[in-house]
Each structure stands twice: as C-alpha cells, then as structure tokens.
Design a protein around this motif. Structure first.
Motif, PDB file in Angstrom:
ATOM      1  N   ARG A 167      -4.902   2.421   6.940  1.00  0.00           N
ATOM      2  CA  ARG A 167      -4.075   2.134   5.613  1.00  0.00           C
ATOM      3  C   ARG A 167      -3.117   1.041   5.803  1.00  0.00           C
ATOM      4  O   ARG A 167      -2.741   0.637   4.930  1.00  0.00           O
ATOM      5  CB  ARG A 167      -3.772   3.496   4.987  1.00  0.00           C
ATOM      6  N   ARG A 222       1.009  -1.145   0.158  1.00  0.00           N
ATOM      7  CA  ARG A 222       0.047  -0.081  -0.142  1.00  0.00           C
ATOM      8  C   ARG A 222       0.856   1.001   0.200  1.00  0.00           C
ATOM      9  O   ARG A 222       1.807   1.322   0.978  1.00  0.00           O
ATOM     10  CB  ARG A 222      -0.952   0.095   1.239  1.00  0.00           C
ATOM     11  N   PHE A 265      -6.565   1.035  -1.397  1.00  0.00           N
ATOM     12  CA  PHE A 265      -5.528   0.267  -0.868  1.00  0.00           C
ATOM     13  C   PHE A 265      -6.072  -1.318  -0.174  1.00  0.00           C
ATOM     14  O   PHE A 265      -5.185  -2.143  -0.478  1.00  0.00           O
ATOM     15  CB  PHE A 265      -5.312   1.032   0.723  1.00  0.00           C
ATOM     16  N   GLU A 278       0.773   5.274   0.122  1.00  0.00           N
ATOM     17  CA  GLU A 278      -0.060   6.248   0.093  1.00  0.00           C
ATOM     18  C   GLU A 278       0.537   7.568  -0.302  1.00  0.00           C
ATOM     19  O   GLU A 278       1.766   7.849   0.362  1.00  0.00           O
ATOM     20  CB  GLU A 278      -0.478   6.448   1.750  1.00  0.00           C
TER      21      GLU A 278
END
Length: 705
Positions: free
Chosen positions: A420, A76, A227, A78
């Motif tokens: 997340r 993931r 995600f 971000e």
C-alpha cells in the motif's frame, strides 16, 4: 557542513501512527473559539466533524514561481485501528512546444492565409489526469517524488480545514532517493471541480517550508476506496489449468481487494505452443510472454503476466523469472510462470500425490506468491501468509489441520504496508528491479533481527584476479563452518537462489548491487554443515540493478552476502575479494567492451539463454569477435547453443567449436555443459565432451586454505 540533500537507498515508509494534529480545533467546543456564534443564549453551533477519507486521492502540486512545472500523482490514505497511514507519489506533468502562427506578408493563395515558416514556439503545460477516469497510471519516465506523510488528522477534525505535513523524497534513477524538503499545508475543503466522484472530498492549500514561506499550492481530491490499480493477464498451454481460485472462495478479486488494489483479470490465450522439450526453460517462458501477451503500454497500465505451463526446468512449482528488467524493453517484475503438472510430494497433507493443477488451493496460492514477488515482495516467514513458501507451510501441517487447510489466505501486515505504501517504482512493473525495495528498508526490517552465526565464514575467490574491460567476472563462494558445532545453512549458494546477493564497489567508490535475475524458486532448502565442512558454488557477474558491475578499469571490491532464516531470526554471513579490471588494449576491444557494457539484454542471455533477445545476441557476437573478450564469453555462448530453445534443437557441434579456443569457465559452467551434453546425446556431443576435458585451466574457483 554540506548543503547536499541526504540520500537514501530506500525512502522510509510512513509511520503507522501519525502525530495528533494541533492545527485544527481542540476537542472541547468552548476551547475552539470563544467567539463561536450562538443560535440562542447558551447554545453553541459546532463546526462540522469531518475526516480525511480513506482510499486514493488525486494530487497536484505546483511550486511557486515556476508556471510550467506541475506534479500530478496519488495520495494513499489507509484507515486502521490506530488511525491513518498515508503516502503518495508525484510525476512531473509534460510540457509541449507549439508554434505560434504569424501572418505572412505574402499574398493569400488558394484562399489560405500565408504562414511564416520560421515560427516561434510557445511552451504549453498539458492537462493533468482526468479524475473521472479513476486512479491514474502515469508515465514511468515522469516519476519524480515519493511523498511520505508525517502528520494529518488521525480520526476526525472539526471545521473546514486540516493540516498536512509531508516529506518529499526525490527519485534519482536507477534507484536512490534524496530527502529534498519537509513541507506543511493547511488544506481547506471546497467543492471539487467536475469529474471527481465525491464533490465534498476535495481540498486545496498553500504549501510552506520550514521557514513558513509559501513554496507552492497543493490540491487533493478523492477518487476511489482502492489504493492502486492493475491488471493480471493469464495465458496457458493446452492441458494446464488457469490459476483463478482456491476452490474454497478465494479468488483474485478477494486477494487483491484485501490489499486495496483495483484489479482486472484477463483470462487470455489457452493455446500457447509448448517447446520441444518436456518442460520450459526460463528463456522460453520469457519469449512466450513477449510473444503472446496482449499489447499493453506499461505507462498507462500496470499489467502482470502469468504463464501456466506443464513443467518448468528450474523449479517444480512456480517462478518469477523476470526480476532484473534486462529484457528487450527493460521491464522487470512483469512475468511469472507456474507448473500445472508437478506431482505433489509425499507429506503435503491431503493433496500428496496429486497433479499440481488439480489441487486448486496450493496451485492458486503459488500464483499469488509469485505475483507478490512481481509486486516487489521478498519471502516472509513470520507467518504462513502468501509470502511464506509452500514447502514451509506444508511441513507445518498437523493431523488436525493438514496442508492445504493450514494456508493463511492473506499477506503479513508488513507486506500489506509495503504493497500500500511502497513508492510506485518498487511495485509497478517496468521500474525498479526486484530487490531494490527489499535490500534496505529500516522501517520494515529492523537490523536487530539479523544475527551473525559464530564460526561461519564466507570465502570469496575470483577465478581470475585480472580481467579485461567488458568481461564477466567469475567468482567462487564457499561457506565454511570453522566452529565446533553443526550449523543449518542454505543447501545452495547459487546466484539463482534467494540466499545470495551482493555488491561491487568500483575505484571511485560507487556501489552497484546484484542478486538473482531469476526469481523465485519457491523452495528454500537448508542443510546441516558439520564442523570443518564447506559448501561451495560459483557465480558469473556482469550486471546488476544499477547497471554494469565492472564498467571502468581499476580495482573493484566484490562483496557477497548470504542470508537465511533460523528460528525466526535472519542469519547472515558475508565475505569479499578484489578484482582488477584492465583497460582496453586496442580499438576492437574498446568497441566490443562498449557494446557489452551498454546492452542490458546480454545479461539476460547470460542468465537465461534463448534466441529471442536480438540486442543481447548482437552484443554477445561483438564480444566473440574480440580476441580479448572471446575466451571470457565462449562458455556463455556454448551453453546457449547446447540448450534447446522452442523448436531449435541443441547445436552441440557449434558449442564444441567455441570451446576449441582458450575458454575461461568455472567448474559450475563445466558441470552445466556436461549435463547439457548428456541431455543432447548424439555423435556431436562427443566433440563437446572432448573439448571440456581439455580445459584443464578452469581450476576449482574456491582455493583451499
């Protein structure tokens, strides 16, 4: 010095700001490479400017020298104003064994070649996730590593490669982590294999350890701007509203999009049958979830279940009742309930006096709040976002901005980071029990936000100093103000509140945690404790997130902690006491204790009751059949029988019969049984009342000092 890997109760989260990469080209073209080709005299051809695309990437890691070992998962990435934050999870790919056909010396029969019956087996590594299917959901039992990225390009890099540095934390069930290695990879971009949605967002590279030795190969290909992926199923009874939106533009789609979850909402049954009483017990909601939810495999889908009912016994508004994962298929953090027919208290702004289901904004907000608990989040009072409680937000309303217009329709930044970047087991249903990710998260909750309250003491007093193996341990808790100033403290010390948690340390030094099984009752009321005053309660301990709390003979240390918020700080008080667990006295006791200790469902029977958990009820019967354990489980069984369950009426006569024996019970259990008698009524209740009055040995748990 020990060579064992360092262990963690929770792996640290990725840093918000990652170090600048030194492996890529420098900022000025001439410093990149003095031998860059020239298109014409004095003109430099620059390499392309690229970035690591935000969203979910499909990972595969293959260690060197192990052809049958391969790990699949997600990374993931971000993107935010400070650069990039990245984390990932790895699951081991299954291996199957297939027979190798060998021609048989026997003649062909019916035109079919003969096959030797004693066939050798060949191990085959199965194919990995199909990128065309989007974000993968992999089997919980195959989870192996949390991947904490410590360096990657924050914004852009020049050329066709970039550096990646990450730590591998091995997951060792039930909930501990070991930092196994810190690795680096120089990732080279190349065209993705078929099936990836973005052919240009794909890279491969050799993975090296601290000694610069190649230890594996890593591939990563971009899948989605989200995600994670999940689904929400909503069931309701007739007359209860489905919590689907705020009435002001906020929906499940807007809420889940904001946290980066690709979410499917399934508006399912609207005719769930109500129980015989006026409201639902936690056990009845749990049974309804097991019976009415759509068939789902949590190894291939993250499914959260919302049940909207008219009223709930344990709370006015909403509750995540499935925190501990001790149901029939060991699925924690899956089910939550919301009450549509609660009449909103006075002082709640413009919705005061309304039925909860008709007040779309607070009704939907409560559903999101409880889902936050199912996603592993604890209460957060740093803002008025989703993980703050409704009563706190309502009290903060003003004439200019009354409740519910003062609701903050978002998660606090800390909670966003958790959603997340927490490891999968903390977020997905059916893995780590609630609180596993919240009890120790140094990167999220600095310890300097906790404060000891001067003059406040926690006293712990077991009802019995010695208990037989397999028995629950009843513990009294008192919060005592020994100072000279009044102090705001929790209004209750019940284990069903958010305020109380703890741990048990066995004779070998192993620590097992415990906290509320039913979560969350959204109100967190405080009260003022005057100097010299004490607040008392009790709890019955049997299992925790890591299994049976008292699973071996010997001295056990029981520690209870109380946490609550005062003026933006987390107040803390703690106390401890010891309990002696004695060994089995005969074969029947040993057999019953074994059944109790290995049956998680019994814990849920203890906490919720009900008739729907057959394995738990079998273990309870085994305990009642043991002369040694029967007194310790009689009150638990009596409470279950004295409480209604769906269409079954309270069986007060059977409950009274159990208490004819020398039942061990706390004052809290006695009070609960008394309340159940009053609710049940009838002639049989007099027998139970008489049995309770005869239990003079169940003294006050908290001893006077």
């Amino acid at each position: 010095m020990s060579n064992l890997p360092e262990t963690f109760s929770v792996p640290p989260m990725p840093d918000l700001i990652l170090p600048t990469q030194e492996d890529g080209p420098a900022a000025t073209p001439t410093a990149l490479n003095p031998n860059l080709p020239l298109a014409s005299p004095g003109r430099i051809i620059l390499p392309p400017i690229r970035s690591v695309r935000a969203g979910c990437w499909l990972l595969n890691y293959k260690p060197s020298g192990a052809p049958l070992v391969s790990y699949d998962g997600t990374l993931r990435v971000e993107s935010h104003s400070e650069g990039r934050t990245a984390s990932g999870d790895l699951y081991q790919r299954p291996v199957i064994f297939l027979p190798i056909p060998i021609p048989s010396p026997f003649p062909v029969l019916n035109n079919q070649p003969g096959i030797n019956q004693d066939l050798p087996l060949k191990p085959i590594l199965l194919a990995g996730p199909n990128p065309a299917s989007g974000i993968p959901i992999l089997a919980r039992s195959r989870y192996r590593y949390y991947l904490r990225v410590t360096a990657l390009p924050e914004y852009f890099y020049l050329g066709n490669s970039f550096g990646l540095t990450f730590q591998l934390y091995r997951f060792t069930a039930p909930n501990s982590w070991a930092l196994e290695s810190t690795l680096t990879a120089q990732m080279t971009r190349m065209t993705a294999p078929a099936g990836y949605p973005s052919p240009s967002d794909y890279a491969e590279g050799d993975v090296k350890n601290a000694a610069n030795t190649v230890v594996g190969r890593l591939t990563m290909g971009w899948l989605s701007s989200y995600f994670r992926r999940c689904s929400i199923e909503i069931d309701t009874v007739a007359g209860s509203e489905q919590p689907t939106n705020s009435g002001a533009g906020h929906t499940w789609a807007t809420v889940m999009d904001a946290i980066g979850f690709q979410t499917t909402v399934n508006l399912s049954d609207t005719n769930v049958v109500e129980p015989t009483g006026n409201s639902w017990s936690d056990a009845e909601m749990h049974a309804a979830m097991l019976a009415r939810r759509a068939v789902v495999n949590l190894d291939s889908e993250w499914r959260y279940h919302i049940l909207a009912v008219k009223n709930i016994d344990s709370t006015p508004r909403g509750i995540m009742y499935d925190a501990g994962g001790t149901d029939s298929n060991n699925v924690p953090r899956e089910g939550l309930g919301i009450a549509s027919h609660w009449i909103i208290d006075p002082g709640w702004g413009t919705v005061s006096g309304q039925r909860f289901g008709t007040a779309a904004a607070p009704y939907f907000r409560t559903a999101v709040h409880e889902l936050g608990h199912a996603l592993g989040l604890y209460h957060n009072f740093a803002d008025h976002g989703f993980m703050c409680t409704s009563d706190v937000i309502a009290a903060a309303g003003t004439p200019a901005t009354p409740f519910p217009s003062n609701i903050q329709w978002s998660f606090h930044p800390d909670n966003l980071k958790q959603l997340r970047h927490y490891p999968d087991p903390f977020v997905r249903p059916g893995s780590v029990a609630f609180g596993g990710a919240s009890t120790s998260t140094p990167a999220i909750t600095p310890t300097d936000l906790e404060a000891e309250v001067f003059g406040l003491a926690v006293e712990i007093a077991p009802l019995l100093g010695e208990v037989p193996l397999g028995a629950p341990v009843r513990v009294g808790v008192a919060l005592v103000n020994q100072g000279d100033q009044p102090v705001r403290v929790p209004a209750t010390l019940s284990l069903k509140s958010d305020f109380v948690s703890g741990s048990v340390t066995d004779p070998a030094g192993s620590v097992r945690s415990f906290r509320t099984l039913v979560h969350c009752i959204e109100d967190r009321p405080l009260r003022v404790l005057q100097p010299g005053e004490r607040l008392e309660d009790s709890m019955t301990l049997l299992r925790g997130a890591e299994g049976a709390l008292f699973g071996v003979p010997g001295i056990h240390d029981v520690r209870v902690e109380v946490h609550w918020e005062i003026d933006g700080m987390v107040a803390r008080a703690a106390g401890s006491a010891t309990v002696m667990v004695t060994a089995a006295v005969d074969a029947r006791h040993a057999e019953a204790a074994h059944k109790v200790l290995v049956t998680p469902d019994l814990h849920l029977v203890l906490a919720l009751g009900g008739d729907h958990l057959s394995e738990g009820l079998d273990a309870l019967e085994a305990a009642l059949d043991s002369a040694v354990l029967r007194p310790h489980f009689a009150a638990i069984a009596a409470k279950r029988l004295a409480r209604r369950f769906i269409k079954r009426r309270p069986d007060v006569k059977a409950a009274a019969a159990l208490l004819e024996h020398d039942a061990v019970m706390s004052d809290a259990e006695r009070s609960k049984l008394t309340a159940l008698i009053d609710d049940a009524g009838g002639a049989a209740s007099k027998d139970l009342a008489k049995a309770l009055k005869g239990k003079a040995k169940s003294a006050n748990l908290v001893r006077a000092k």
